[in-house]
Every structure is written in C-alpha cells, then in structure tokens.
Design an enzyme around this catalytic site. Structure first.
Site, PDB file in Angstrom:
ATOM      1  N   MET A  73      -2.865  -6.305  -8.986  1.00 23.98           N
ATOM      2  CA  MET A  73      -3.411  -5.475  -7.916  1.00 23.98           C
ATOM      3  C   MET A  73      -2.554  -4.237  -7.694  1.00 23.98           C
ATOM      4  SD  MET A  73      -5.325  -7.777  -5.101  1.00 23.98           S
ATOM      5  CE  MET A  73      -3.903  -8.241  -4.142  1.00 23.98           C
TER       6      MET A  73
ATOM      7  N   LEU B 221       3.341  -2.156  -8.789  1.00 23.87           N
ATOM      8  CA  LEU B 221       4.018  -3.016  -9.748  1.00 23.87           C
ATOM      9  C   LEU B 221       5.533  -3.036  -9.534  1.00 23.87           C
ATOM     10  CD1 LEU B 221       1.998  -1.957 -12.926  1.00 23.87           C
ATOM     11  CD2 LEU B 221       1.489  -3.785 -11.288  1.00 23.87           C
TER      12      LEU B 221
ATOM     13  N   GLY C 103       8.641  -8.135 -11.542  1.00 21.43           N
ATOM     14  CA  GLY C 103       7.893  -9.353 -11.837  1.00 21.43           C
ATOM     15  C   GLY C 103       6.698  -9.071 -12.722  1.00 21.43           C
ATOM     16  N   HIS C 104       5.937  -8.028 -12.376  1.00 22.82           N
ATOM     17  CA  HIS C 104       4.814  -7.642 -13.221  1.00 22.82           C
ATOM     18  C   HIS C 104       5.294  -7.212 -14.603  1.00 22.82           C
ATOM     19  CE1 HIS C 104       3.191  -6.736  -9.070  1.00 22.82           C
ATOM     20  NE2 HIS C 104       2.218  -7.494  -9.553  1.00 22.82           N
TER      21      HIS C 104
ATOM     22  N   SER D 266       7.838  -9.364  -4.780  1.00 25.77           N
ATOM     23  CA  SER D 266       6.478  -9.327  -4.255  1.00 25.77           C
ATOM     24  C   SER D 266       6.175  -7.927  -3.754  1.00 25.77           C
ATOM     25  CB  SER D 266       6.301 -10.326  -3.102  1.00 25.77           C
ATOM     26  OG  SER D 266       5.047 -10.147  -2.458  1.00 25.77           O
ATOM     27  N   SER D 267       4.953  -7.478  -3.959  1.00 26.62           N
ATOM     28  CA  SER D 267       4.541  -6.185  -3.427  1.00 26.62           C
ATOM     29  C   SER D 267       4.633  -6.171  -1.910  1.00 26.62           C
ATOM     30  CB  SER D 267       3.115  -5.859  -3.876  1.00 26.62           C
ATOM     31  OG  SER D 267       3.022  -5.828  -5.288  1.00 26.62           O
TER      32      SER D 267
END
EC number: 6.3.2.1
Length: 278
Positions: free
Chosen positions: A30, A33, A36-37, A185-186
């Site tokens: 989503m 980024l 983690g992404h 986390s975003s």
C-alpha cells in the site's frame, strides 16, 4: 523501471516477459515503503527474472472509522526505494481502475479471519482477499512476497491460494525491525516522540513471550505475562494478545508445533501489530 497506472499496461508487459520465458515475482504493497518492504523486494529480486511492485491504498480493506484518508502516501519516495531494489515495474492504479462504480464481486473467507485482527476489523480481510486476488489475476506472478509482521494476513493469503487453486508460490519473509526492536510499519510515522518510545513495549512483550515459550508450554500463562508487560506502559491499550496455530489462526492451549504469539496494541490512537513464531 517503469511506473504504470493501468491494468492493460501491466498485462502487456508481463505477457512480453513470459513470452521470453522469464519468471515474475510480485510484492503487493500500500506504499509509503520502508526497509521491511525493501526486504521483500530483495528476496523477489534474487528469486525471479522480473519484479513487479504494486502500490495501491486499497479502500476496500478500511472500515468507516479507519485511517484511509490519513494513510501516508509518497510515490516519489516509494519509487526511489523500488529503483534501489532493482524493481522492473511499479503498478500504481487509481481506485477507479481497480473498482468499477458498480463493483459487487468479493473474495471472502471464514475461520482464519474471525479472530485476531478480524474480530475488531470485520471488513478488513474481505478487502485484502479481494484486492490480492485481483492483483494476482492482473500480474499473474510466479511468486508473491509477504512479510511475517502481518502474520494473520500471510496465513489468510496462503489459505486462499491453496483453496482457490491459484498457481502462485507465496513466500513469507521475516519481520524487519528498527535498531531498538520496533517492527517496521508505515503507521509508525503517526507516533509522537513519546509514543514512539512507548511503542517499544510491543517488542519487549514479544521477546518475553518467546523466551517463556522455550520452557513454558501453557499458552494462557505466556499470554498473561505478555499482557501484564504491555499494561505496564501507560500509553498502551491492548486490542488483543493471543496464542494461535500459525497456519489455522485458531487459539491453542499448548505451545507445541508451529504456534504464533500475536498482538495488536494501541499506542495513543495508533494501532500497531507484532508477533513471533514459537
């Protein structure tokens, strides 16, 4: 690296790659980024000839009181991360490209989605399953990569692919953490400095649970200790802390076989998740 916004553009490019016998890996996101992404992209880059990243804030998985409008977005930043990871194609559609005005077809699931995040976010996993199915149909990847931080989501996607006979390999990748242990986390960007410090209680509780599980197999005792640890932080409010089977997401009484200690905790107004496999 290309950035495309239409389904036809993605299909045309992927068909060209596959006509040359090239494999395709996909990382659905989503956006906004972070490392983690990027770890998912790095894994996809190693295992496939071509890599597609989707960046789509999916309105279907947000409830009416959730943070769809406030969810952070930064395509320029996201493109830089994708470029550095060797991504070949970004699929960045608008909502109307993914959902017609009269859209009425959904992918849903029982059992795995009823507990944990599904209990307090009742529309969430129907939205996840629907959009991921659509993305898989559009991109037709050989492999798709998801992070273990969203442990329930990973289990749901694996079961959906199995139950619906999708010809895709689902690859789960380890949680990536900040130096102090907070899971990437975003939503971490929502935290004030005081809340950011308080959020470390999640990782502390996860580590406590993992350490206890080495010798203590009574799930209730481990969960109680984790809850007490979280409750020692004044800014933390527990949504859930549970011990479940890592594949079925059903509660367990004994920590034997593949289990997951999972939690969702509000730090101020921000809901964060974390888990550990034991």
């Amino acid at each position: 690296m290309k950035i495309v916004k239409t389904i036809n553009e993605v299909r045309k490019q992927v068909k060209e790659w596959k006509s040359l016998g090239q494999s395709v890996g996909m990382v659905p996101t989503m956006g906004y980024l972070h490392e983690g992404h990027k770890s998912l992209m790095d894994c996809a880059r190693k295992e496939n000839d071509k890599v597609v990243v989707s960046i789509f804030v999916n309105p279907m998985q947000f409830g009416p009181t959730e943070d769809l409008a406030e969810y952070p977005r930064d395509l320029e930043h996201d493109a830089e991360i994708c470029e550095s990871a060797g991504v070949d194609l970004i699929f960045h559609p608008e909502p109307e490209e993914m959902y017609a005005d009269d859209f009425c077809s959904f992918v849903d699931m029982d059992t795995l989605t009823e507990g944990l995040c599904g209990r307090t976010r009742p529309v969430h996993f129907r939205g996840v399953c629907t959009v991921v199915t659509k993305l898989f149909n559009i991109v037709t990847p050989d492999r798709a990569y998801f992070g273990q931080k969203d442990g329930q989501q990973l289990a749901v996607i694996r079961r959906m692919v199995r139950d619906l006979n999708m010809d895709i390999q689902i690859v789960g990748c380890p949680i990536v953490r900040e130096e102090d242990g907070l899971a990437k986390s975003s939503r971490n960007t929502y935290l004030s400095p005081e809340e950011r410090k308080a959020a470390l209680i999640l990782n502390q509780a996860v580590r406590l649970g993992a350490e206890m599980a080495e010798t203590e197999k009574d799930a209730a005792k481990v969960v109680l200790a984790m809850k007490e640890k979280i409750q020692s932080e004044p800014l933390a409010r527990i949504d859930y802390v549970e011990a479940v089977d890592a594949l079925s997401m059903q509660p367990v009484e004994r920590l034997t076989g593949g289990c997951m200690l999972a939690m969702a905790v509000y730090i101020g107004k921000t809901r964060l998740i974390d888990n550990v496999l034991v």
